[in-house]
Design an enzyme around this catalytic site. Sequence first.
Site, PDB file in Angstrom:
ATOM      1  N   GLY A 286       0.986  -1.311   0.105  1.00  0.00           N
ATOM      2  CA  GLY A 286      -0.220   0.128  -0.054  1.00  0.00           C
ATOM      3  C   GLY A 286       0.988   1.135   0.070  1.00  0.00           C
TER       4      GLY A 286
ATOM      5  N   LYS B  70     -10.187 -12.488 -16.411  1.00  0.00           N
ATOM      6  CA  LYS B  70     -10.406 -12.631 -17.534  1.00  0.00           C
ATOM      7  C   LYS B  70      -9.878 -13.893 -18.272  1.00  0.00           C
ATOM      8  CE  LYS B  70     -12.075 -10.370 -21.388  1.00  0.00           C
ATOM      9  NZ  LYS B  70     -13.261  -9.626 -21.304  1.00  0.00           N
TER      10      LYS B  70
ATOM     11  N   GLU C 263       4.532 -11.820  -6.000  1.00  0.00           N
ATOM     12  CA  GLU C 263       3.352 -12.019  -6.730  1.00  0.00           C
ATOM     13  C   GLU C 263       3.813 -11.382  -8.425  1.00  0.00           C
ATOM     14  OE1 GLU C 263       3.570  -9.687  -4.488  1.00  0.00           O
ATOM     15  OE2 GLU C 263       2.868  -7.959  -4.986  1.00  0.00           O
TER      16      GLU C 263
ATOM     17  N   ASP D  45     -17.026 -12.347 -22.496  1.00  0.00           N
ATOM     18  CA  ASP D  45     -17.872 -12.459 -21.273  1.00  0.00           C
ATOM     19  C   ASP D  45     -19.066 -13.148 -21.517  1.00  0.00           C
ATOM     20  OD1 ASP D  45     -15.438 -11.563 -20.261  1.00  0.00           O
ATOM     21  OD2 ASP D  45     -16.103  -9.684 -19.777  1.00  0.00           O
TER      22      ASP D  45
ATOM     23  N   CYS E  79       5.259  -6.282   1.782  1.00  0.00           N
ATOM     24  CA  CYS E  79       5.395  -5.029   1.729  1.00  0.00           C
ATOM     25  C   CYS E  79       4.672  -4.241   2.908  1.00  0.00           C
ATOM     26  CB  CYS E  79       5.161  -4.287   0.304  1.00  0.00           C
ATOM     27  SG  CYS E  79       5.778  -2.605  -0.053  1.00  0.00           S
ATOM     28  N   TYR E  80       4.032  -3.333   2.533  1.00  0.00           N
ATOM     29  CA  TYR E  80       3.082  -2.476   3.692  1.00  0.00           C
ATOM     30  C   TYR E  80       2.581  -3.599   4.446  1.00  0.00           C
ATOM     31  CZ  TYR E  80      -0.418   0.550   5.760  1.00  0.00           C
ATOM     32  OH  TYR E  80      -1.241   1.200   6.527  1.00  0.00           O
TER      33      TYR E  80
ATOM     34  N   HIS F 225       8.088  -8.155  -3.353  1.00  0.00           N
ATOM     35  CA  HIS F 225       6.616  -8.555  -3.956  1.00  0.00           C
ATOM     36  C   HIS F 225       6.916 -10.212  -4.554  1.00  0.00           C
ATOM     37  CE1 HIS F 225       4.559  -5.036  -3.267  1.00  0.00           C
ATOM     38  NE2 HIS F 225       5.816  -4.230  -3.503  1.00  0.00           N
TER      39      HIS F 225
END
Length: 509
Positions: free
Chosen positions: A56, A367, A172, A228, A83-84, A170
Amino acid sequence: MKDKQTIIVLDFGGQYKDLIARRVRELGVYSIILSGDTTTKEILSYNPIGIITTGGPKSVYKPDSPLCDKGLLESGIPVLGICYGMQMMAYVQGGTVESASVSEYGQTSGTVISESPLFEKVGNDLKVLMSHTDRITKIPEGFTVTAYTNDCPIAAMENKEKNLYGVQFHPEVTHTLKGKTIIRNFLYNICNAKGDYNMKNYIETAIEEIRKQVGNEQVLLGLSGGVDSAVCAALISKAVPNQLVCIFVDHGFMRKNEAEEVKQAFADKSLKLIAVDASERFLKKLEGVTDPERKRKIIGAEFVEVFNDEALKLGRIKFLAQGTIYPDVIESGNGKAATIKSHHNVGGLPEKMGFSGLVEPLRGLFKDEVRKVGRELGLPEAITERQPFPGPGLAIRIIGEITKEKLDMLREADYIYREELGKLKKKPSQYFAVLTNTRTVGVMGDERTYGYVLALRAVITGDFMTADYAHIPQSVLARISTRITNEVHGITRIVYDITGKPPATIEWE
Ligand code: XMP
Protein backbone atom coordinates in the site's frame (compact mmCIF):
# COMPACT_ATOMS: atom_id res chain seq x y z
CA MET A 1 -17.37 -20.90 -3.95
CA LYS A 2 -18.75 -21.87 -0.57
CA ASP A 3 -17.26 -25.32 -0.29
CA LYS A 4 -13.78 -24.34 -1.49
CA GLN A 5 -10.78 -23.49 0.63
CA THR A 6 -10.37 -19.73 0.45
CA ILE A 7 -7.49 -17.31 0.76
CA ILE A 8 -8.43 -13.73 1.59
CA VAL A 9 -6.34 -11.02 0.00
CA LEU A 10 -6.70 -7.99 2.28
CA ASP A 11 -6.22 -4.89 0.19
CA PHE A 12 -4.34 -1.93 1.65
CA GLY A 13 -4.20 0.02 -1.59
CA GLY A 14 -1.35 -1.73 -3.37
CA GLN A 15 -1.29 -1.92 -7.13
CA TYR A 16 -0.76 -5.69 -7.19
CA LYS A 17 -3.82 -6.96 -5.35
CA ASP A 18 -5.35 -8.55 -8.47
CA LEU A 19 -2.06 -10.16 -9.29
CA ILE A 20 -1.79 -11.71 -5.83
CA ALA A 21 -5.34 -13.09 -6.07
CA ARG A 22 -4.64 -14.48 -9.54
CA ARG A 23 -1.38 -16.14 -8.50
CA VAL A 24 -3.18 -17.89 -5.64
CA ARG A 25 -5.83 -19.16 -8.04
CA GLU A 26 -3.24 -20.27 -10.59
CA LEU A 27 -1.78 -22.35 -7.78
CA GLY A 28 -5.12 -24.10 -7.28
CA VAL A 29 -6.60 -22.20 -4.34
CA TYR A 30 -9.66 -19.95 -4.51
CA SER A 31 -9.05 -16.36 -3.46
CA ILE A 32 -11.09 -13.24 -2.92
CA ILE A 33 -10.07 -9.64 -2.37
CA LEU A 34 -11.51 -7.72 0.57
CA SER A 35 -10.88 -4.14 1.57
CA GLY A 36 -8.29 -3.62 4.31
CA ASP A 37 -10.97 -2.16 6.61
CA THR A 38 -13.07 -5.34 6.62
CA THR A 39 -13.78 -6.41 10.20
CA THR A 40 -12.13 -9.50 11.61
CA LYS A 41 -15.59 -10.98 12.22
CA GLU A 42 -16.46 -10.66 8.54
CA ILE A 43 -13.10 -12.02 7.43
CA LEU A 44 -13.51 -15.05 9.69
CA SER A 45 -17.01 -15.65 8.30
CA TYR A 46 -15.33 -16.77 5.05
CA ASN A 47 -13.52 -19.44 7.01
CA PRO A 48 -10.25 -18.67 5.22
CA ILE A 49 -7.30 -21.04 5.30
CA GLY A 50 -4.96 -18.06 5.05
CA ILE A 51 -4.75 -14.31 4.62
CA ILE A 52 -2.41 -12.23 2.50
CA THR A 53 -2.09 -8.55 3.38
CA THR A 54 -1.07 -6.46 0.39
CA GLY A 55 1.27 -3.56 -0.16
CA GLY A 56 0.00 0.00 0.00
CA PRO A 57 1.10 3.58 -0.55
CA LYS A 58 0.91 4.81 3.06
CA SER A 59 3.23 4.69 6.06
CA VAL A 60 1.98 2.46 8.87
CA TYR A 61 3.08 4.92 11.59
CA LYS A 62 1.03 7.85 10.21
CA PRO A 63 -2.25 8.48 12.01
CA ASP A 64 -4.62 8.02 9.03
CA SER A 65 -3.03 4.83 7.71
CA PRO A 66 -5.14 1.68 7.52
CA LEU A 67 -4.12 -1.06 9.93
CA CYS A 68 -5.49 -4.53 10.37
CA ASP A 69 -6.98 -5.62 13.66
CA LYS A 70 -4.49 -7.17 16.09
CA GLY A 71 -7.07 -9.89 16.77
CA LEU A 72 -6.75 -11.08 13.20
CA LEU A 73 -3.03 -11.66 13.69
CA GLU A 74 -3.79 -13.55 16.91
CA SER A 75 -6.44 -15.76 15.34
CA GLY A 76 -3.99 -18.52 14.38
CA ILE A 77 -4.94 -18.28 10.71
CA PRO A 78 -1.73 -18.05 8.67
CA VAL A 79 -0.98 -14.56 7.42
CA LEU A 80 1.52 -13.53 4.77
CA GLY A 81 2.27 -9.82 4.86
CA ILE A 82 3.67 -8.32 1.69
CA CYS A 83 5.53 -4.96 1.74
CA TYR A 84 3.16 -2.58 3.59
CA GLY A 85 1.35 -5.72 4.75
CA MET A 86 4.54 -6.93 6.43
CA GLN A 87 5.33 -3.55 7.98
CA MET A 88 1.80 -3.42 9.36
CA MET A 89 2.22 -6.90 10.83
CA ALA A 90 5.36 -5.72 12.61
CA TYR A 91 3.94 -2.37 13.72
CA VAL A 92 0.64 -3.69 15.09
CA GLN A 93 2.58 -6.16 17.25
CA GLY A 94 5.03 -3.70 18.73
CA GLY A 95 7.84 -3.65 16.17
CA THR A 96 9.28 -0.44 14.70
CA VAL A 97 8.88 0.86 11.17
CA GLU A 98 10.81 3.88 9.94
CA SER A 99 11.51 5.74 6.75
CA ALA A 100 14.80 4.47 5.31
CA SER A 101 17.53 6.83 4.13
CA VAL A 102 17.71 4.91 0.85
CA SER A 103 14.58 3.85 -1.04
CA GLU A 104 14.78 0.47 -2.71
CA TYR A 105 13.11 0.21 -6.12
CA GLY A 106 13.61 -2.48 -8.70
CA GLN A 107 15.13 -5.92 -8.77
CA THR A 108 17.57 -6.59 -5.93
CA SER A 109 19.61 -9.50 -4.70
CA GLY A 110 18.93 -10.91 -1.26
CA THR A 111 19.93 -13.78 0.99
CA VAL A 112 17.86 -16.27 2.95
CA ILE A 113 19.47 -16.76 6.36
CA SER A 114 17.34 -19.30 8.14
CA GLU A 115 15.35 -22.36 7.30
CA SER A 116 11.78 -21.39 6.67
CA PRO A 117 8.76 -23.24 5.24
CA LEU A 118 8.23 -20.09 3.14
CA PHE A 119 11.56 -20.48 1.37
CA GLU A 120 11.54 -24.22 0.75
CA LYS A 121 13.07 -25.02 -2.70
CA VAL A 122 13.92 -21.35 -3.14
CA GLY A 123 17.62 -21.61 -2.28
CA ASN A 124 19.64 -19.06 -0.33
CA ASP A 125 20.10 -16.49 -3.09
CA LEU A 126 17.13 -14.32 -3.86
CA LYS A 127 16.34 -12.05 -6.80
CA VAL A 128 13.39 -9.98 -5.72
CA LEU A 129 11.41 -6.90 -6.66
CA MET A 130 11.56 -4.21 -4.00
CA SER A 131 9.48 -1.07 -3.99
CA HIS A 132 9.62 0.74 -0.67
CA THR A 133 10.92 3.68 1.34
CA ASP A 134 9.77 2.60 4.80
CA ARG A 135 11.29 -0.45 6.39
CA ILE A 136 11.13 -2.44 9.59
CA THR A 137 13.95 -1.54 11.97
CA LYS A 138 12.86 -3.69 14.90
CA ILE A 139 10.87 -6.90 14.66
CA PRO A 140 8.21 -7.72 17.26
CA GLU A 141 8.89 -10.21 20.00
CA GLY A 142 8.73 -13.82 18.94
CA PHE A 143 9.77 -13.11 15.35
CA THR A 144 12.98 -14.04 13.55
CA VAL A 145 14.54 -12.46 10.49
CA THR A 146 14.68 -14.93 7.62
CA ALA A 147 16.16 -12.87 4.75
CA TYR A 148 17.96 -9.60 4.05
CA THR A 149 19.12 -7.47 1.13
CA ASN A 150 21.93 -4.89 1.08
CA ASP A 151 19.63 -1.99 1.79
CA CYS A 152 17.08 -3.86 3.84
CA PRO A 153 18.34 -5.87 6.81
CA ILE A 154 14.84 -7.22 7.48
CA ALA A 155 13.63 -8.36 4.07
CA ALA A 156 11.62 -11.28 5.49
CA MET A 157 10.51 -12.31 8.96
CA GLU A 158 8.37 -14.92 10.61
CA ASN A 159 6.78 -16.15 13.79
CA LYS A 160 6.12 -19.84 13.19
CA GLU A 161 4.16 -20.30 16.37
CA LYS A 162 1.65 -17.64 15.42
CA ASN A 163 1.72 -18.60 11.74
CA LEU A 164 2.78 -15.09 10.74
CA TYR A 165 5.10 -14.49 7.79
CA GLY A 166 6.23 -11.30 6.12
CA VAL A 167 8.22 -10.33 3.06
CA GLN A 168 9.29 -6.80 2.20
CA PHE A 169 9.53 -7.70 -1.50
CA HIS A 170 6.78 -8.63 -3.97
CA PRO A 171 6.56 -12.40 -4.58
CA GLU A 172 3.53 -11.92 -6.88
CA VAL A 173 5.46 -10.29 -9.74
CA THR A 174 7.66 -12.09 -12.24
CA HIS A 175 10.60 -9.81 -11.38
CA THR A 176 10.86 -11.83 -8.16
CA LEU A 177 12.38 -14.96 -9.60
CA LYS A 178 11.11 -17.65 -7.23
CA GLY A 179 8.03 -15.64 -6.25
CA LYS A 180 5.57 -18.27 -7.34
CA THR A 181 7.39 -20.90 -5.28
CA ILE A 182 7.19 -18.62 -2.25
CA ILE A 183 3.43 -18.18 -2.67
CA ARG A 184 3.05 -21.91 -3.28
CA ASN A 185 4.98 -22.58 -0.07
CA PHE A 186 2.69 -20.25 1.86
CA LEU A 187 -0.38 -22.01 0.48
CA TYR A 188 0.74 -25.61 0.71
CA ASN A 189 3.36 -25.68 3.52
CA ILE A 190 1.80 -23.13 5.81
CA CYS A 191 -1.95 -22.97 5.05
CA ASN A 192 -2.22 -26.71 4.26
CA ALA A 193 -4.04 -26.05 1.03
CA LYS A 194 -5.50 -29.03 -0.80
CA GLY A 195 -5.50 -27.35 -4.20
CA ASP A 196 -9.23 -27.84 -4.69
CA TYR A 197 -9.80 -24.99 -7.13
CA ASN A 198 -9.71 -25.36 -10.89
CA MET A 199 -11.91 -24.38 -13.79
CA LYS A 200 -13.55 -27.80 -14.06
CA ASN A 201 -14.90 -27.67 -10.55
CA TYR A 202 -15.71 -23.97 -10.89
CA ILE A 203 -17.98 -24.96 -13.77
CA GLU A 204 -19.59 -27.77 -11.77
CA THR A 205 -20.30 -25.48 -8.83
CA ALA A 206 -21.55 -22.67 -11.07
CA ILE A 207 -23.92 -25.06 -12.83
CA GLU A 208 -25.36 -26.25 -9.52
CA GLU A 209 -25.82 -22.68 -8.35
CA ILE A 210 -27.52 -21.58 -11.57
CA ARG A 211 -29.92 -24.53 -11.35
CA LYS A 212 -30.76 -23.73 -7.76
CA GLN A 213 -31.31 -20.04 -8.48
CA VAL A 214 -33.25 -20.34 -11.71
CA GLY A 215 -35.39 -23.45 -11.21
CA ASN A 216 -37.69 -23.82 -14.21
CA GLU A 217 -37.75 -20.13 -15.07
CA GLN A 218 -36.42 -18.45 -18.18
CA VAL A 219 -33.26 -16.32 -18.35
CA LEU A 220 -32.52 -13.44 -20.73
CA LEU A 221 -29.01 -12.51 -21.83
CA GLY A 222 -27.59 -9.93 -24.22
CA LEU A 223 -24.88 -11.49 -26.37
CA SER A 224 -22.40 -8.88 -27.51
CA GLY A 225 -19.92 -11.04 -29.37
CA GLY A 226 -17.34 -10.51 -26.60
CA VAL A 227 -15.82 -13.26 -24.47
CA ASP A 228 -17.71 -12.62 -21.24
CA SER A 229 -21.27 -12.75 -22.54
CA ALA A 230 -20.43 -15.71 -24.81
CA VAL A 231 -19.00 -17.78 -21.97
CA CYS A 232 -21.90 -16.76 -19.75
CA ALA A 233 -24.34 -18.03 -22.39
CA ALA A 234 -22.49 -21.32 -22.81
CA LEU A 235 -22.48 -21.89 -19.06
CA ILE A 236 -26.13 -21.06 -18.46
CA SER A 237 -27.34 -23.10 -21.42
CA LYS A 238 -25.42 -26.07 -20.05
CA ALA A 239 -26.90 -25.59 -16.59
CA VAL A 240 -30.51 -25.05 -17.65
CA PRO A 241 -30.89 -26.25 -21.25
CA ASN A 242 -33.60 -24.53 -23.27
CA GLN A 243 -34.35 -21.94 -20.60
CA LEU A 244 -31.94 -19.29 -21.89
CA VAL A 245 -32.96 -16.68 -24.44
CA CYS A 246 -30.11 -14.66 -25.98
CA ILE A 247 -30.53 -11.48 -27.94
CA PHE A 248 -27.68 -10.63 -30.26
CA VAL A 249 -27.96 -7.16 -31.77
CA ASP A 250 -25.79 -6.86 -34.87
CA HIS A 251 -25.25 -3.13 -35.26
CA GLY A 252 -23.30 -3.68 -38.46
CA PHE A 253 -20.01 -2.52 -36.98
CA MET A 254 -18.63 -5.95 -36.22
CA ARG A 255 -15.43 -7.21 -37.82
CA LYS A 256 -15.42 -9.52 -40.81
CA ASN A 257 -17.23 -12.83 -40.13
CA GLU A 258 -17.79 -11.92 -36.49
CA ALA A 259 -21.58 -11.91 -36.50
CA GLU A 260 -21.58 -15.30 -38.25
CA GLU A 261 -19.06 -16.69 -35.76
CA VAL A 262 -21.29 -15.73 -32.85
CA LYS A 263 -24.34 -17.30 -34.45
CA GLN A 264 -22.45 -20.46 -35.36
CA ALA A 265 -20.90 -20.87 -31.92
CA PHE A 266 -24.37 -21.08 -30.42
CA ALA A 267 -26.18 -22.92 -33.19
CA ASP A 268 -25.78 -26.29 -31.47
CA LYS A 269 -26.30 -25.07 -27.92
CA SER A 270 -29.52 -25.57 -26.02
CA LEU A 271 -30.67 -21.99 -26.08
CA LYS A 272 -32.85 -19.68 -28.09
CA LEU A 273 -30.82 -17.16 -30.06
CA ILE A 274 -32.52 -14.09 -31.45
CA ALA A 275 -30.15 -12.38 -33.86
CA VAL A 276 -31.29 -8.96 -34.99
CA ASP A 277 -29.67 -7.41 -38.05
CA ALA A 278 -30.05 -3.73 -37.23
CA SER A 279 -27.21 -2.49 -39.43
CA GLU A 280 -29.32 -0.27 -41.67
CA ARG A 281 -31.07 1.29 -38.71
CA PHE A 282 -27.71 2.19 -37.13
CA LEU A 283 -26.20 3.52 -40.36
CA LYS A 284 -29.21 5.76 -40.88
CA LYS A 285 -28.90 7.22 -37.38
CA LEU A 286 -25.23 7.98 -38.01
CA GLU A 287 -25.66 9.74 -41.32
CA GLY A 288 -23.56 12.91 -41.34
CA VAL A 289 -22.22 12.32 -37.80
CA THR A 290 -18.46 12.83 -37.44
CA ASP A 291 -17.93 13.63 -33.76
CA PRO A 292 -16.59 10.56 -31.86
CA GLU A 293 -18.58 11.19 -28.70
CA ARG A 294 -21.82 11.70 -30.63
CA LYS A 295 -21.18 8.47 -32.50
CA ARG A 296 -20.77 6.60 -29.23
CA LYS A 297 -23.88 8.16 -27.69
CA ILE A 298 -26.08 7.48 -30.71
CA ILE A 299 -24.90 3.87 -30.95
CA GLY A 300 -25.36 3.29 -27.21
CA ALA A 301 -28.90 4.68 -27.22
CA GLU A 302 -29.90 2.81 -30.36
CA PHE A 303 -28.52 -0.40 -28.94
CA VAL A 304 -30.69 -0.11 -25.86
CA GLU A 305 -33.71 0.58 -28.00
CA VAL A 306 -33.23 -2.39 -30.34
CA PHE A 307 -32.41 -4.73 -27.46
CA ASN A 308 -35.35 -3.60 -25.38
CA ASP A 309 -37.79 -3.82 -28.30
CA GLU A 310 -36.81 -7.43 -28.81
CA ALA A 311 -36.85 -8.26 -25.12
CA LEU A 312 -40.30 -6.78 -24.59
CA LYS A 313 -41.67 -8.94 -27.41
CA LEU A 314 -40.74 -11.98 -25.36
CA GLY A 315 -43.16 -11.34 -22.53
CA ARG A 316 -42.22 -11.81 -18.91
CA ILE A 317 -38.84 -13.39 -18.25
CA LYS A 318 -37.88 -13.76 -14.64
CA PHE A 319 -34.09 -13.58 -14.71
CA LEU A 320 -31.57 -11.33 -16.40
CA ALA A 321 -28.08 -12.75 -16.92
CA GLN A 322 -24.92 -10.68 -17.23
CA GLY A 323 -21.32 -11.50 -18.01
CA THR A 324 -20.03 -9.51 -15.03
CA ILE A 325 -16.52 -10.64 -14.15
CA TYR A 326 -14.40 -10.24 -11.02
CA PRO A 327 -12.55 -7.06 -12.07
CA ASP A 328 -15.97 -5.38 -12.62
CA VAL A 329 -16.91 -6.38 -9.08
CA ILE A 330 -13.63 -5.18 -7.57
CA GLU A 331 -13.78 -1.85 -9.43
CA SER A 332 -17.27 -1.14 -8.25
CA GLY A 333 -16.34 -1.39 -4.58
CA ASN A 334 -14.66 -4.44 -3.15
CA GLY A 335 -17.17 -7.16 -3.68
CA LYS A 336 -20.09 -5.23 -2.28
CA ALA A 337 -21.48 -4.34 -5.69
CA ALA A 338 -24.62 -6.09 -6.73
CA THR A 339 -25.97 -3.52 -9.10
CA ILE A 340 -26.78 -3.85 -12.73
CA LYS A 341 -23.78 -3.10 -14.89
CA SER A 342 -24.19 0.09 -16.86
CA HIS A 343 -23.85 -2.17 -19.85
CA HIS A 344 -25.27 -0.58 -22.94
CA ASN A 345 -27.69 -3.35 -23.78
CA VAL A 346 -29.75 -3.44 -20.61
CA GLY A 347 -30.32 0.25 -19.87
CA GLY A 348 -33.84 0.87 -18.64
CA LEU A 349 -34.86 -2.72 -19.23
CA PRO A 350 -34.73 -4.09 -15.69
CA GLU A 351 -37.60 -1.86 -14.53
CA LYS A 352 -39.73 -2.47 -17.61
CA MET A 353 -39.31 -6.23 -17.57
CA GLY A 354 -39.53 -6.50 -13.79
CA PHE A 355 -36.76 -9.05 -13.47
CA SER A 356 -36.70 -10.73 -10.12
CA GLY A 357 -33.08 -11.76 -10.14
CA LEU A 358 -29.67 -11.40 -11.72
CA VAL A 359 -27.67 -14.40 -12.87
CA GLU A 360 -23.95 -13.68 -12.94
CA PRO A 361 -22.05 -16.95 -13.04
CA LEU A 362 -18.68 -15.37 -13.96
CA ARG A 363 -18.72 -12.90 -11.11
CA GLY A 364 -15.81 -14.58 -9.37
CA LEU A 365 -13.53 -14.98 -12.37
CA PHE A 366 -10.63 -13.07 -13.87
CA LYS A 367 -10.51 -12.65 -17.65
CA ASP A 368 -7.99 -15.41 -18.25
CA GLU A 369 -10.16 -17.74 -16.17
CA VAL A 370 -13.23 -16.79 -18.23
CA ARG A 371 -11.32 -17.78 -21.36
CA LYS A 372 -10.40 -21.11 -19.72
CA VAL A 373 -14.04 -21.79 -18.84
CA GLY A 374 -14.96 -20.99 -22.45
CA ARG A 375 -12.42 -23.50 -23.71
CA GLU A 376 -13.66 -26.14 -21.25
CA LEU A 377 -17.20 -25.57 -22.51
CA GLY A 378 -16.06 -26.12 -26.09
CA LEU A 379 -16.44 -22.60 -27.44
CA PRO A 380 -14.31 -21.96 -30.54
CA GLU A 381 -11.00 -20.15 -30.26
CA ALA A 382 -12.35 -17.33 -32.40
CA ILE A 383 -14.49 -16.47 -29.37
CA THR A 384 -12.45 -17.50 -26.34
CA GLU A 385 -9.26 -15.80 -27.54
CA ARG A 386 -11.01 -12.70 -28.83
CA GLN A 387 -9.22 -9.36 -28.36
CA PRO A 388 -11.00 -6.53 -26.60
CA PHE A 389 -13.38 -4.83 -29.00
CA PRO A 390 -15.17 -1.58 -28.22
CA GLY A 391 -18.96 -1.64 -27.96
CA PRO A 392 -19.40 0.83 -30.87
CA GLY A 393 -17.13 -1.41 -32.95
CA LEU A 394 -15.74 -0.29 -36.28
CA ALA A 395 -17.84 2.88 -36.08
CA ILE A 396 -15.10 4.44 -33.94
CA ARG A 397 -12.37 3.09 -36.18
CA ILE A 398 -13.64 5.06 -39.16
CA ILE A 399 -12.64 8.67 -38.72
CA GLY A 400 -15.33 11.02 -39.94
CA GLU A 401 -18.65 9.99 -41.39
CA ILE A 402 -19.47 6.29 -41.57
CA THR A 403 -20.72 4.83 -44.83
CA LYS A 404 -21.37 1.28 -45.98
CA GLU A 405 -18.47 1.52 -48.47
CA LYS A 406 -16.03 2.64 -45.80
CA LEU A 407 -17.20 -0.10 -43.47
CA ASP A 408 -16.64 -2.75 -46.12
CA MET A 409 -13.22 -1.33 -46.94
CA LEU A 410 -12.13 -1.31 -43.29
CA ARG A 411 -13.53 -4.77 -42.62
CA GLU A 412 -11.45 -6.28 -45.43
CA ALA A 413 -8.26 -4.39 -44.57
CA ASP A 414 -8.60 -5.14 -40.86
CA TYR A 415 -9.13 -8.82 -41.64
CA ILE A 416 -5.93 -9.02 -43.71
CA TYR A 417 -3.97 -7.21 -41.01
CA ARG A 418 -5.24 -9.46 -38.24
CA GLU A 419 -4.70 -12.57 -40.35
CA GLU A 420 -1.04 -11.67 -40.92
CA LEU A 421 -0.33 -10.64 -37.32
CA GLY A 422 -2.15 -13.74 -36.13
CA LYS A 423 0.70 -15.78 -37.63
CA LEU A 424 3.27 -14.18 -35.32
CA LYS A 425 4.54 -16.38 -32.50
CA LYS A 426 4.37 -13.53 -30.04
CA LYS A 427 1.26 -11.53 -30.81
CA PRO A 428 0.62 -7.99 -29.59
CA SER A 429 -2.09 -7.58 -26.96
CA GLN A 430 -4.45 -5.81 -29.34
CA TYR A 431 -4.19 -4.99 -33.03
CA PHE A 432 -6.58 -3.47 -35.55
CA ALA A 433 -6.83 -1.15 -38.52
CA VAL A 434 -8.29 2.36 -38.61
CA LEU A 435 -9.67 4.02 -41.71
CA THR A 436 -8.62 7.67 -41.65
CA ASN A 437 -10.56 10.44 -43.28
CA THR A 438 -7.62 11.46 -45.44
CA ARG A 439 -7.35 10.66 -49.10
CA THR A 440 -4.06 10.77 -50.97
CA VAL A 441 -2.85 10.29 -54.49
CA GLY A 442 -1.49 6.95 -55.61
CA VAL A 443 -0.55 5.19 -58.78
CA MET A 444 -1.56 1.71 -59.89
CA GLY A 445 -0.35 0.48 -63.25
CA ASP A 446 -0.52 3.59 -65.39
CA GLU A 447 -3.48 4.96 -63.52
CA ARG A 448 -3.57 7.73 -61.00
CA THR A 449 -5.63 6.76 -57.96
CA TYR A 450 -7.06 8.79 -55.13
CA GLY A 451 -7.81 6.66 -52.11
CA TYR A 452 -7.85 6.52 -48.32
CA VAL A 453 -4.98 6.29 -45.85
CA LEU A 454 -5.30 3.27 -43.59
CA ALA A 455 -3.58 3.26 -40.21
CA LEU A 456 -2.40 0.09 -38.49
CA ARG A 457 -2.36 -0.06 -34.70
CA ALA A 458 -0.78 -2.74 -32.51
CA VAL A 459 -0.08 -2.41 -28.80
CA ILE A 460 1.54 -4.36 -26.00
CA THR A 461 -0.20 -3.94 -22.68
CA GLY A 462 -1.21 -5.84 -19.58
CA ASP A 463 -4.07 -3.74 -18.31
CA PHE A 464 -4.97 -1.52 -21.31
CA MET A 465 -4.59 1.53 -19.06
CA THR A 466 -1.13 2.19 -20.48
CA ALA A 467 0.37 0.63 -23.57
CA ASP A 468 3.45 0.60 -25.79
CA TYR A 469 3.22 0.37 -29.54
CA ALA A 470 4.33 -3.03 -30.76
CA HIS A 471 7.53 -3.48 -32.74
CA ILE A 472 6.29 -5.47 -35.72
CA PRO A 473 9.00 -6.90 -38.00
CA GLN A 474 9.47 -4.74 -41.11
CA SER A 475 9.00 -7.74 -43.40
CA VAL A 476 5.58 -8.41 -41.87
CA LEU A 477 4.55 -4.77 -42.26
CA ALA A 478 5.72 -4.85 -45.87
CA ARG A 479 3.64 -7.95 -46.62
CA ILE A 480 0.58 -6.44 -44.97
CA SER A 481 0.99 -3.20 -46.93
CA THR A 482 1.27 -5.05 -50.23
CA ARG A 483 -1.68 -7.28 -49.51
CA ILE A 484 -4.01 -4.52 -48.39
CA THR A 485 -3.23 -2.11 -51.23
CA ASN A 486 -3.60 -4.95 -53.75
CA GLU A 487 -6.67 -6.60 -52.28
CA VAL A 488 -8.73 -3.73 -50.94
CA HIS A 489 -10.03 -1.30 -53.49
CA GLY A 490 -10.01 2.32 -52.32
CA ILE A 491 -6.95 2.23 -50.02
CA THR A 492 -3.80 3.75 -51.48
CA ARG A 493 -1.55 4.25 -48.52
CA ILE A 494 -0.77 2.48 -45.23
CA VAL A 495 0.80 4.02 -42.12
CA TYR A 496 1.84 2.42 -38.84
CA ASP A 497 0.93 4.11 -35.55
CA ILE A 498 4.03 4.52 -33.35
CA THR A 499 2.39 6.23 -30.37
CA GLY A 500 2.14 4.84 -26.89
CA LYS A 501 -0.66 5.35 -24.35
CA PRO A 502 -0.21 7.94 -22.97
CA PRO A 503 -0.09 10.30 -24.82
CA ALA A 504 -2.49 8.61 -27.29
CA THR A 505 -5.32 6.25 -26.44
CA ILE A 506 -5.40 2.77 -27.94
CA GLU A 507 -8.43 3.51 -30.11
CA TRP A 508 -8.32 6.49 -32.40
CA GLU A 509 -11.73 7.85 -31.42
P1 XMP B 1 -8.53 3.41 -25.09
O1 XMP B 1 -8.85 3.78 -26.50
O2 XMP B 1 -9.36 4.15 -24.09
O3 XMP B 1 -8.96 1.88 -24.97
O4 XMP B 1 -7.08 3.47 -24.78
C1 XMP B 1 -8.63 1.03 -23.90
C2 XMP B 1 -9.26 -0.33 -24.17
O5 XMP B 1 -10.68 -0.23 -24.11
C3 XMP B 1 -11.27 -0.59 -25.34
N1 XMP B 1 -12.38 0.34 -25.57
C4 XMP B 1 -13.67 0.07 -25.35
N2 XMP B 1 -14.27 -1.04 -24.87
N3 XMP B 1 -16.39 0.00 -25.09
C5 XMP B 1 -15.64 -1.08 -24.77
O6 XMP B 1 -16.19 -2.10 -24.36
C6 XMP B 1 -15.86 1.16 -25.57
O7 XMP B 1 -16.57 2.11 -25.87
C7 XMP B 1 -14.43 1.19 -25.69
N4 XMP B 1 -13.56 2.13 -26.11
C8 XMP B 1 -12.31 1.59 -26.01
C9 XMP B 1 -10.17 -0.49 -26.37
O8 XMP B 1 -10.38 -1.33 -27.49
C10 XMP B 1 -8.95 -0.87 -25.57
O9 XMP B 1 -8.82 -2.27 -25.46
